[in-house]
Design a protein around this motif. Structure first.
Motif, mmCIF file in Angstrom:
data_model
loop_
_atom_site.group_PDB
_atom_site.id
_atom_site.type_symbol
_atom_site.label_atom_id
_atom_site.label_comp_id
_atom_site.label_asym_id
_atom_site.label_seq_id
_atom_site.Cartn_x
_atom_site.Cartn_y
_atom_site.Cartn_z
ATOM 1 N N GLY A 147 -1.243 -2.132 -5.508
ATOM 2 C CA GLY A 147 -0.872 -0.973 -4.646
ATOM 3 C C GLY A 147 -1.789 0.015 -4.740
ATOM 4 N N ALA A 148 -3.077 -0.311 -4.708
ATOM 5 C CA ALA A 148 -4.269 0.540 -4.967
ATOM 6 C C ALA A 148 -4.530 1.421 -3.950
ATOM 7 N N ALA A 149 -4.091 1.384 -2.692
ATOM 8 C CA ALA A 149 -4.095 2.495 -1.656
ATOM 9 C C ALA A 149 -3.130 3.319 -1.818
ATOM 10 N N ALA A 172 -3.283 -3.722 1.304
ATOM 11 C CA ALA A 172 -3.394 -4.541 2.890
ATOM 12 C C ALA A 172 -4.741 -4.303 3.359
ATOM 13 N N GLY A 173 -5.242 -5.498 4.238
ATOM 14 C CA GLY A 173 -6.544 -5.438 4.658
ATOM 15 C C GLY A 173 -6.929 -4.025 5.326
ATOM 16 N N ARG A 174 -6.153 -3.346 6.073
ATOM 17 C CA ARG A 174 -6.377 -2.174 6.751
ATOM 18 C C ARG A 174 -6.968 -1.152 5.739
ATOM 19 N N ALA A 184 -13.851 0.449 -6.345
ATOM 20 C CA ALA A 184 -12.969 -0.954 -6.658
ATOM 21 C C ALA A 184 -13.431 -2.173 -5.829
ATOM 22 N N VAL A 185 -13.239 -3.354 -6.333
ATOM 23 C CA VAL A 185 -13.065 -4.450 -5.473
ATOM 24 C C VAL A 185 -12.078 -4.698 -4.848
ATOM 25 N N ALA A 186 -11.793 -4.831 -3.620
ATOM 26 C CA ALA A 186 -10.601 -4.761 -2.728
ATOM 27 C C ALA A 186 -9.970 -6.162 -2.669
ATOM 28 N N ILE A 187 -8.693 -6.476 -3.006
ATOM 29 C CA ILE A 187 -8.080 -7.835 -2.639
ATOM 30 C C ILE A 187 -7.085 -7.806 -1.712
ATOM 31 N N ASP A 188 -7.227 -8.336 -0.514
ATOM 32 C CA ASP A 188 -6.183 -8.433 0.366
ATOM 33 C C ASP A 188 -5.033 -9.349 0.220
ATOM 34 N N TYR A 189 -4.008 -8.467 -0.380
ATOM 35 C CA TYR A 189 -2.710 -9.234 -0.889
ATOM 36 C C TYR A 189 -2.254 -10.014 0.299
ATOM 37 N N GLN A 190 -2.364 -9.711 1.528
ATOM 38 C CA GLN A 190 -1.758 -10.422 2.568
ATOM 39 C C GLN A 190 -2.286 -11.642 3.047
ATOM 40 N N ASN A 191 -3.761 -11.756 2.897
ATOM 41 C CA ASN A 191 -4.226 -12.828 3.112
ATOM 42 C C ASN A 191 -5.076 -13.621 2.054
ATOM 43 N N GLU A 192 -4.756 -13.039 0.870
ATOM 44 C CA GLU A 192 -5.649 -13.620 -0.484
ATOM 45 C C GLU A 192 -4.815 -13.835 -1.610
ATOM 46 N N ASP A 193 -4.744 -14.990 -2.162
ATOM 47 C CA ASP A 193 -4.278 -15.115 -3.845
ATOM 48 C C ASP A 193 -4.800 -14.274 -4.623
ATOM 49 N N LEU A 324 7.451 8.637 4.344
ATOM 50 C CA LEU A 324 7.076 8.130 3.170
ATOM 51 C C LEU A 324 6.392 6.812 3.489
ATOM 52 N N GLY A 325 6.965 6.106 4.235
ATOM 53 C CA GLY A 325 6.369 4.582 4.359
ATOM 54 C C GLY A 325 5.022 4.679 5.178
ATOM 55 N N SER A 326 5.212 5.711 6.249
ATOM 56 C CA SER A 326 3.935 5.811 7.273
ATOM 57 C C SER A 326 2.844 6.465 6.611
ATOM 58 N N THR A 327 2.930 7.014 5.428
ATOM 59 C CA THR A 327 1.757 7.697 5.006
ATOM 60 C C THR A 327 1.293 7.450 3.340
ATOM 61 N N ALA A 328 1.780 6.157 3.169
ATOM 62 C CA ALA A 328 1.686 5.488 1.835
ATOM 63 C C ALA A 328 0.258 5.547 1.408
#
Length: 337
Positions: A147-149, A172-174, A184-193, A324-328
């Motif tokens: 949850g780095a973002a 997320a990729g976005r 940080a090195v970003a890892i897209d949890y939606q498209n990467e293991d 809350l969800g839209s501004t996470a």
């Protein structure tokens, strides 16, 4: 005075604003006139009834506040009327007047923005203590942040970079660019293991994994540790779905958390730790005071940059929860009485 009230567990629709008599401080308490109070995912957990040790309705949410002391209860001597303070309340902060134990009030300079300082009381304090109190990170160590973002995730990345840590963040990729801007090195949890990516990047895993989501993710995070590594479980994000209690998620969280705790207990090479900000504050109020002073100085020097996404009046508490969800990934939501 006005305060936000939750009269039953549920989604944002259960929030109301009520007019009640002004509270009076009891022994050892001070009354604070609130300048700013926060709205966070933890408040959504309180609202949905998934927060460990949370109150039963009716209650007022609000995990943290900044305000001005306007009345002292019997036995108070450390703070004075007129002092500006920050307080970790856990619940009760979303109101015009709040009575709090004097021992939990920390001094706030008057020249700093109360809405920014609210982020130091909870999100940045959580991040700082995860790194420096619980996991005891050392310069050069590698840290995986889930949850780095998000609000706490962003704070961890800022503080981790200042501490000389090597950072990997799932998002997320976005949000890739936002994570990378923080070093940080970003890892897209939606498209990467993430587990395969971490092992590919590090060879033998990370020194520290910080997991604010919990559930089955904790088991895979444990596997991402190198020998001598530490997993810190500090959240229950998976226990809410669409703003309400997610019973399958609750069951999975308890099962997975118990399993990973046992795994850590049996392992001689890796540790599983837990963190809850209010529990550590109870046992180490001196740490809370000291860490808050450090964060205030970082803010004053421009080393950290808490983002205030929304400043809303108390009457718009329901909208704040809906946002809350839209501004996470965009910063803190703050109510200004």
């Amino acid at each position: 005075m006005k305060r936000v009230v939750i009269d039953r567990f549920g989604g944002p629709e259960v929030l109301q604003v009520a007019e009640v008599d002004d509270p009076r401080p009891g022994p050892g308490e001070v009354r604070v006139r609130v300048l700013a109070s926060g709205v966070s995912f933890t408040d959504a957990q309180l609202r949905a009834g998934t927060y460990l040790g949370g109150p039963k309705p009716p209650f007022t949410p609000g995990y943290e506040l900044v305000g001005i002391v306007d009345e002292l209860g019997p036995g108070c001597s450390r703070v004075r009327v007129g002092d500006r303070v920050g307080v970790l309340t856990v619940w009760g902060a979303n109101a015009e007047l709040v009575c709090v134990p004097e021992v939990y009030a920390v001094a706030v300079p008057e020249d700093l923005d109360p809405a920014e300082v609210v982020s130091l009381v909870f999100p940045y304090m959580t991040a700082y203590q995860l790194l420096h109190r619980t996991s005891q990170a050392k310069p050069g160590e590698s840290v995986l942040v889930h949850g780095a973002a998000g609000r706490v995730g962003t704070a961890i990345l800022e503080l981790g970079a200042l501490a000389g840590l090597r950072l990997y963040g799932t998002a997320a990729g976005r949000d890739r660019a936002a994570v990378e801007r923080l070093g940080a090195v970003a890892i897209d949890y939606q498209n990467e293991d993430f587990l395969a990516r971490v092992r590919g990047l590090t060879g033998d895993g990370v020194d520290i994994a910080l997991d604010g989501i919990g559930g089955p993710l904790s088991l895979r995070s444990f596997r991402a540790l190198r020998p001598g590594g530490r997993l810190v479980v500090f959240g229950r994000y998976a226990t809410i779905a669409q703003g309400r209690k997610n019973w399958p998620g609750v069951i999975a969280w308890y099962a997975a958390t118990g399993s990973v705790a046992l795994w850590g207990w049996l392992s001689s090479r890796r540790k599983v730790l837990s963190y809850r900000i209010q529990k550590l504050r109870i046992h180490h109020q001196d740490w809370f005071q000291a860490d808050f002073l450090v964060l205030l100085e970082m803010l004053r020097r421009g080393e950290i940059h808490p983002v205030v996404a929304e400043r809303l009046p108390l009457s718009e508490a329901r909208r704040a929860h809906e946002l809350l969800g839209s501004t996470a990934s965009k910063g803190k939501i703050v109510l200004l009485p």
